[in-house]
Design a protein around this motif. Structure first.
Motif, PDB file in Angstrom:
ATOM      1  N   LEU A 139      -1.896   8.232   4.034  1.00  0.00           N
ATOM      2  CA  LEU A 139      -0.669   7.598   3.567  1.00  0.00           C
ATOM      3  C   LEU A 139      -0.171   8.298   2.323  1.00  0.00           C
ATOM      4  CD1 LEU A 139      -1.635   3.798   3.831  1.00  0.00           C
ATOM      5  CD2 LEU A 139      -0.309   5.123   5.477  1.00  0.00           C
ATOM      6  N   HIS A 140       1.130   8.236   2.111  1.00  0.00           N
ATOM      7  CA  HIS A 140       1.715   8.720   0.857  1.00  0.00           C
ATOM      8  C   HIS A 140       1.518   7.650  -0.209  1.00  0.00           C
ATOM      9  CE1 HIS A 140       4.744  10.119  -2.048  1.00  0.00           C
ATOM     10  NE2 HIS A 140       4.622  11.287  -1.471  1.00  0.00           N
ATOM     11  N   GLU A 141       1.535   8.064  -1.469  1.00  0.00           N
ATOM     12  CA  GLU A 141       1.377   7.099  -2.571  1.00  0.00           C
ATOM     13  C   GLU A 141       2.455   6.017  -2.519  1.00  0.00           C
ATOM     14  OE1 GLU A 141       0.855   8.682  -6.506  1.00  0.00           O
ATOM     15  OE2 GLU A 141      -0.233  10.416  -5.757  1.00  0.00           O
ATOM     16  N   ARG A 142       3.676   6.402  -2.133  1.00  0.00           N
ATOM     17  CA  ARG A 142       4.748   5.404  -2.029  1.00  0.00           C
ATOM     18  C   ARG A 142       4.416   4.365  -0.964  1.00  0.00           C
ATOM     19  NH1 ARG A 142       8.086  10.006  -2.601  1.00  0.00           N
ATOM     20  NH2 ARG A 142       8.366  10.085  -0.350  1.00  0.00           N
ATOM     21  N   SER A 143       3.808   4.816   0.133  1.00  0.00           N
ATOM     22  CA  SER A 143       3.428   3.882   1.196  1.00  0.00           C
ATOM     23  C   SER A 143       2.348   2.926   0.716  1.00  0.00           C
ATOM     24  CB  SER A 143       2.930   4.662   2.431  1.00  0.00           C
ATOM     25  OG  SER A 143       3.944   5.502   2.939  1.00  0.00           O
ATOM     26  N   VAL A 144       1.425   3.426  -0.114  1.00  0.00           N
ATOM     27  CA  VAL A 144       0.397   2.556  -0.689  1.00  0.00           C
ATOM     28  C   VAL A 144       1.054   1.514  -1.589  1.00  0.00           C
ATOM     29  CG1 VAL A 144      -1.639   2.469  -2.178  1.00  0.00           C
ATOM     30  CG2 VAL A 144      -1.368   4.343  -0.542  1.00  0.00           C
ATOM     31  N   GLY A 145       2.057   1.937  -2.363  1.00  0.00           N
ATOM     32  CA  GLY A 145       2.776   0.998  -3.217  1.00  0.00           C
ATOM     33  C   GLY A 145       3.467  -0.090  -2.408  1.00  0.00           C
ATOM     34  N   LYS A 146       4.037   0.271  -1.260  1.00  0.00           N
ATOM     35  CA  LYS A 146       4.694  -0.717  -0.402  1.00  0.00           C
ATOM     36  C   LYS A 146       3.674  -1.699   0.178  1.00  0.00           C
ATOM     37  CE  LYS A 146       8.523   2.318   0.910  1.00  0.00           C
ATOM     38  NZ  LYS A 146       9.172   3.072   2.005  1.00  0.00           N
ATOM     39  N   LEU A 147       2.489  -1.184   0.513  1.00  0.00           N
ATOM     40  CA  LEU A 147       1.440  -2.070   1.024  1.00  0.00           C
ATOM     41  C   LEU A 147       0.997  -3.052  -0.055  1.00  0.00           C
ATOM     42  CD1 LEU A 147      -0.802   0.387   3.093  1.00  0.00           C
ATOM     43  CD2 LEU A 147       0.817  -1.306   3.966  1.00  0.00           C
ATOM     44  N   LEU A 148       0.868  -2.570  -1.284  1.00  0.00           N
ATOM     45  CA  LEU A 148       0.484  -3.455  -2.387  1.00  0.00           C
ATOM     46  C   LEU A 148       1.545  -4.531  -2.614  1.00  0.00           C
ATOM     47  CD1 LEU A 148      -0.899  -0.806  -4.912  1.00  0.00           C
ATOM     48  CD2 LEU A 148      -2.230  -2.494  -3.631  1.00  0.00           C
ATOM     49  N   HIS A 149       2.805  -4.126  -2.518  1.00  0.00           N
ATOM     50  CA  HIS A 149       3.891  -5.106  -2.672  1.00  0.00           C
ATOM     51  C   HIS A 149       3.840  -6.131  -1.542  1.00  0.00           C
ATOM     52  CE1 HIS A 149       7.809  -6.643  -3.866  1.00  0.00           C
ATOM     53  NE2 HIS A 149       8.195  -6.559  -2.591  1.00  0.00           N
ATOM     54  N   LYS A 150       3.554  -5.665  -0.339  1.00  0.00           N
ATOM     55  CA  LYS A 150       3.456  -6.571   0.806  1.00  0.00           C
ATOM     56  C   LYS A 150       2.311  -7.557   0.616  1.00  0.00           C
ATOM     57  CE  LYS A 150       3.251  -6.468   5.876  1.00  0.00           C
ATOM     58  NZ  LYS A 150       3.144  -5.567   7.063  1.00  0.00           N
ATOM     59  N   LEU A 151       1.257  -7.125  -0.068  1.00  0.00           N
ATOM     60  CA  LEU A 151       0.112  -7.991  -0.339  1.00  0.00           C
ATOM     61  C   LEU A 151       0.288  -8.803  -1.617  1.00  0.00           C
ATOM     62  CD1 LEU A 151      -2.737  -5.457   0.571  1.00  0.00           C
ATOM     63  CD2 LEU A 151      -2.126  -7.509   1.864  1.00  0.00           C
ATOM     64  N   ASN A 152       1.494  -8.738  -2.203  1.00  0.00           N
ATOM     65  CA  ASN A 152       1.837  -9.506  -3.413  1.00  0.00           C
ATOM     66  C   ASN A 152       1.071  -9.044  -4.647  1.00  0.00           C
ATOM     67  OD1 ASN A 152       3.703 -11.191  -2.060  1.00  0.00           O
ATOM     68  ND2 ASN A 152       2.039 -12.507  -1.352  1.00  0.00           N
ATOM     69  N   PHE A 153       0.729  -7.766  -4.695  1.00  0.00           N
ATOM     70  CA  PHE A 153       0.140  -7.194  -5.906  1.00  0.00           C
ATOM     71  C   PHE A 153       1.233  -6.474  -6.672  1.00  0.00           C
ATOM     72  CE2 PHE A 153      -3.737  -7.325  -3.218  1.00  0.00           C
ATOM     73  CZ  PHE A 153      -4.554  -8.043  -4.063  1.00  0.00           C
ATOM     74  N   SER A 154       1.216  -6.601  -7.992  1.00  0.00           N
ATOM     75  CA  SER A 154       2.171  -5.889  -8.835  1.00  0.00           C
ATOM     76  C   SER A 154       1.414  -4.849  -9.643  1.00  0.00           C
ATOM     77  CB  SER A 154       2.903  -6.859  -9.769  1.00  0.00           C
ATOM     78  OG  SER A 154       1.984  -7.540 -10.602  1.00  0.00           O
ATOM     79  N   SER A 155       2.105  -3.740  -9.920  1.00  0.00           N
ATOM     80  CA  SER A 155       1.458  -2.664 -10.675  1.00  0.00           C
ATOM     81  C   SER A 155       1.473  -2.992 -12.155  1.00  0.00           C
ATOM     82  CB  SER A 155       2.188  -1.342 -10.429  1.00  0.00           C
ATOM     83  OG  SER A 155       3.531  -1.447 -10.856  1.00  0.00           O
ATOM     84  N   ILE A 156       0.398  -2.660 -12.840  1.00  0.00           N
ATOM     85  CA  ILE A 156       0.271  -2.881 -14.277  1.00  0.00           C
ATOM     86  C   ILE A 156      -0.019  -1.530 -14.922  1.00  0.00           C
ATOM     87  CG2 ILE A 156      -1.014  -4.024 -16.109  1.00  0.00           C
ATOM     88  CD1 ILE A 156      -1.686  -6.231 -14.146  1.00  0.00           C
TER      89      ILE A 156
END
Length: 208
Positions: A139-156
């Motif tokens: 996966l691309h890093e952007r795709s990982v970010g979308k998965l985290l958003h889908k799982l309701n995780f926010s980046s800190i």
């Protein structure tokens, strides 16, 4: 209401409009109440057929070819006006299964193991590499970010820290300030005192 059909053109069999619920004028009234421009053109094309226009003329008026109009007639016969609307398109499917997504969520919740993962906090690049190693999915890093958003995780993001920052000295400074003593320099351990007359000089400089 009379039945109307699309005449045989270019060797294609005619398609009869079999729904008797709306006539041409009623279809035009429905088109006037419809917000979607594409659906409006399809409704009006069906109305033109009911008025006796040829399939070619109706298709050209609706901005489509005759075969496309034929397909919309089939949809209208089967589903009515709802059949003339665009069906929602399915979005891209996730490359990870629900089970894999749940496991990834547990990684984030538990945090990384420094000895095993080599990091103290997860970055998207770290999760990307672990996903590749664990699930054989790249996966691309952007795709990982979308998965985290889908799982309701926010980046800190950790606030940058100067490499020469002495955290212990800062704590000593805060403690001395709380008890009323003079602040202490971290490198020398000596009290930091304002030079005599500094305040007076400051005031003098502000005086016109």
């Amino acid at each position: 209401m009379r039945m109307s059909s699309i005449r045989r053109e270019s060797g294609m069999a005619s398609v009869e409009i079999t729904r008797p619920d709306l006539d041409a004028s009623q279809l035009r009234a429905e088109a006037a109440r419809t917000a979607n421009a594409k659906q409006v053109r399809r409704i009006l094309a069906i109305a033109m057929i009911l008025d006796g226009h040829s399939r070619l003329v109706a298709a050209q008026a609706g901005g489509m070819d005759r075969q496309t109009l034929r397909d919309w007639v089939h949809r209208y016969n089967a589903e009515g006006l709802a059949g003339l609307a665009d069906r929602p398109r399915p979005g891209p499917t996730s490359r990870l299964t629900d089970t894999q997504m749940a496991e990834m969520a547990k990684w984030v919740e538990d945090g990384p193991d420094l000895a095993k993962d080599g990091v103290v906090r997860w970055r998207r690049a770290d999760l990307r590499d672990r996903i590749t190693n664990k699930f054989a999915v790249k996966l691309h890093e952007r795709s990982v970010g979308k998965l985290l958003h889908k799982l309701n995780f926010s980046s800190i993001t950790v606030r940058p820290l100067h490499p020469k920052t002495d955290l212990a000295a800062q704590e000593t400074f805060k403690k001395r300030a709380r008890i009323g003593g003079p602040p202490v320099a971290g490198e020398t351990g000596c009290a930091i005192l304002a030079p005599r007359g500094a305040a007076e000089k400051f005031l003098v400089d502000l005086t016109p």
